[in-house]
Scaffold this active site. Sequence first.
Site, mmCIF file in Angstrom:
data_model
loop_
_atom_site.group_PDB
_atom_site.id
_atom_site.type_symbol
_atom_site.label_atom_id
_atom_site.label_comp_id
_atom_site.label_asym_id
_atom_site.label_seq_id
_atom_site.Cartn_x
_atom_site.Cartn_y
_atom_site.Cartn_z
ATOM 1 N N TYR A 65 0.857 -1.185 0.000
ATOM 2 C CA TYR A 65 0.000 0.000 0.000
ATOM 3 C C TYR A 65 0.900 1.244 0.000
ATOM 4 O O TYR A 65 1.622 1.504 0.962
ATOM 5 C CB TYR A 65 -0.899 0.040 1.226
ATOM 6 C CG TYR A 65 -1.996 -0.995 1.274
ATOM 7 C CD1 TYR A 65 -2.321 -1.770 0.170
ATOM 8 C CD2 TYR A 65 -2.727 -1.192 2.441
ATOM 9 C CE1 TYR A 65 -3.336 -2.715 0.224
ATOM 10 C CE2 TYR A 65 -3.755 -2.133 2.498
ATOM 11 C CZ TYR A 65 -4.043 -2.889 1.392
ATOM 12 O OH TYR A 65 -5.048 -3.821 1.459
ATOM 13 N N PRO A 215 -16.170 -3.260 1.709
ATOM 14 C CA PRO A 215 -17.499 -3.542 2.259
ATOM 15 C C PRO A 215 -18.583 -2.598 1.747
ATOM 16 O O PRO A 215 -19.769 -2.909 1.878
ATOM 17 C CB PRO A 215 -17.297 -3.380 3.767
ATOM 18 C CG PRO A 215 -16.145 -2.431 3.891
ATOM 19 C CD PRO A 215 -15.238 -2.777 2.743
ATOM 20 N N LEU A 216 -18.183 -1.476 1.160
ATOM 21 C CA LEU A 216 -19.148 -0.541 0.570
ATOM 22 C C LEU A 216 -19.094 -0.572 -0.951
ATOM 23 O O LEU A 216 -19.691 0.269 -1.615
ATOM 24 C CB LEU A 216 -18.889 0.885 1.074
ATOM 25 C CG LEU A 216 -18.990 1.077 2.585
ATOM 26 C CD1 LEU A 216 -18.630 2.509 2.970
ATOM 27 C CD2 LEU A 216 -20.384 0.717 3.091
ATOM 28 N N GLY A 217 -18.375 -1.529 -1.504
ATOM 29 C CA GLY A 217 -18.237 -1.639 -2.948
ATOM 30 C C GLY A 217 -17.027 -0.878 -3.444
ATOM 31 O O GLY A 217 -16.451 -0.039 -2.750
#
Length: 298
Positions: A65, A215-217
């Site tokens: 990252y 988790p939210l797309g």
Amino acid sequence: MREGGQELGGTFPLGPRRVHRTGYGAMQLAGDGIFGPPRDRDEALRVLRSAVDAGVDHIDTAQFYGAGTVNELIREALYPYPDGLAIVSKVAARHGADGSLLRFDEPHQLRQGIEENLATLGVSSLAAVNLRMTDRSAAPDSRFDAQLAALVTAREEGLIEGVGLSNVSRRQLLRAVAQTEIVCVQNLFNLADQRSMDVLMECAQRNIAFVPFCPLGWPGEVRHRILGNPAVVAPAARLGAAPAQIALCWLLDLAPNILLIPGTRTRAHLAENLAATGTGLDDAARAELRRHFPTPSI
């Protein structure tokens, strides 16, 4: 509000530890394309400190990252780390000079990836490290076994506390648990993408933490399919919540072994995500979400 007001959604085992069910995913602290430094370094540091101050004890990261930048931020913001903070990373990928994500998944490269995480974060051991599969259907079993063995060796030597998996099929999960203890599985999973439901259910039966990424797309059209969907927007308005809180609460409500790691670059969104644990879905909301986002048959 949930009865008892469970802080950050209660707790669940992560290997030998027990962590709050809502943690923090640090991926978004990197620059665009998960590469390079953050847009706002000072705010990134404040987000990390605010998360821990709010009770977050599970941070998900990776050396690739920001090409090491995110781990450096975590160390700058939080070192010396508070007791009980579980830092989980993943290996098997790295960024090229142009920002492209490359495979780095030979057994010796996995070991190198673990050691780089330890050095950048300034720790002698990580709570868990996930073996990130690039293509869950392509890897021969012998290759998968050799990759898994590299993480088992690292655990035996005390470099990691637990072995995890990421982006795996149920078949790969079953092959892995036949060889060693698996403490967590991190797969893409949200209201709009439930293709890993079989993996989630297998983890639930085995008391393995399931950690949905995105988790939210994904940002863009898929995320709008969730947060802009009337089945999410209407219950949010009725329950006095943000659409993102409804989507996160649905995950917490779905199975007790789900650990959330929503990521954000701002303290405002961090507070909103953490507050999702105080949003209780009622039967009407659950029914509406099931109609618009049906659970796949297993």
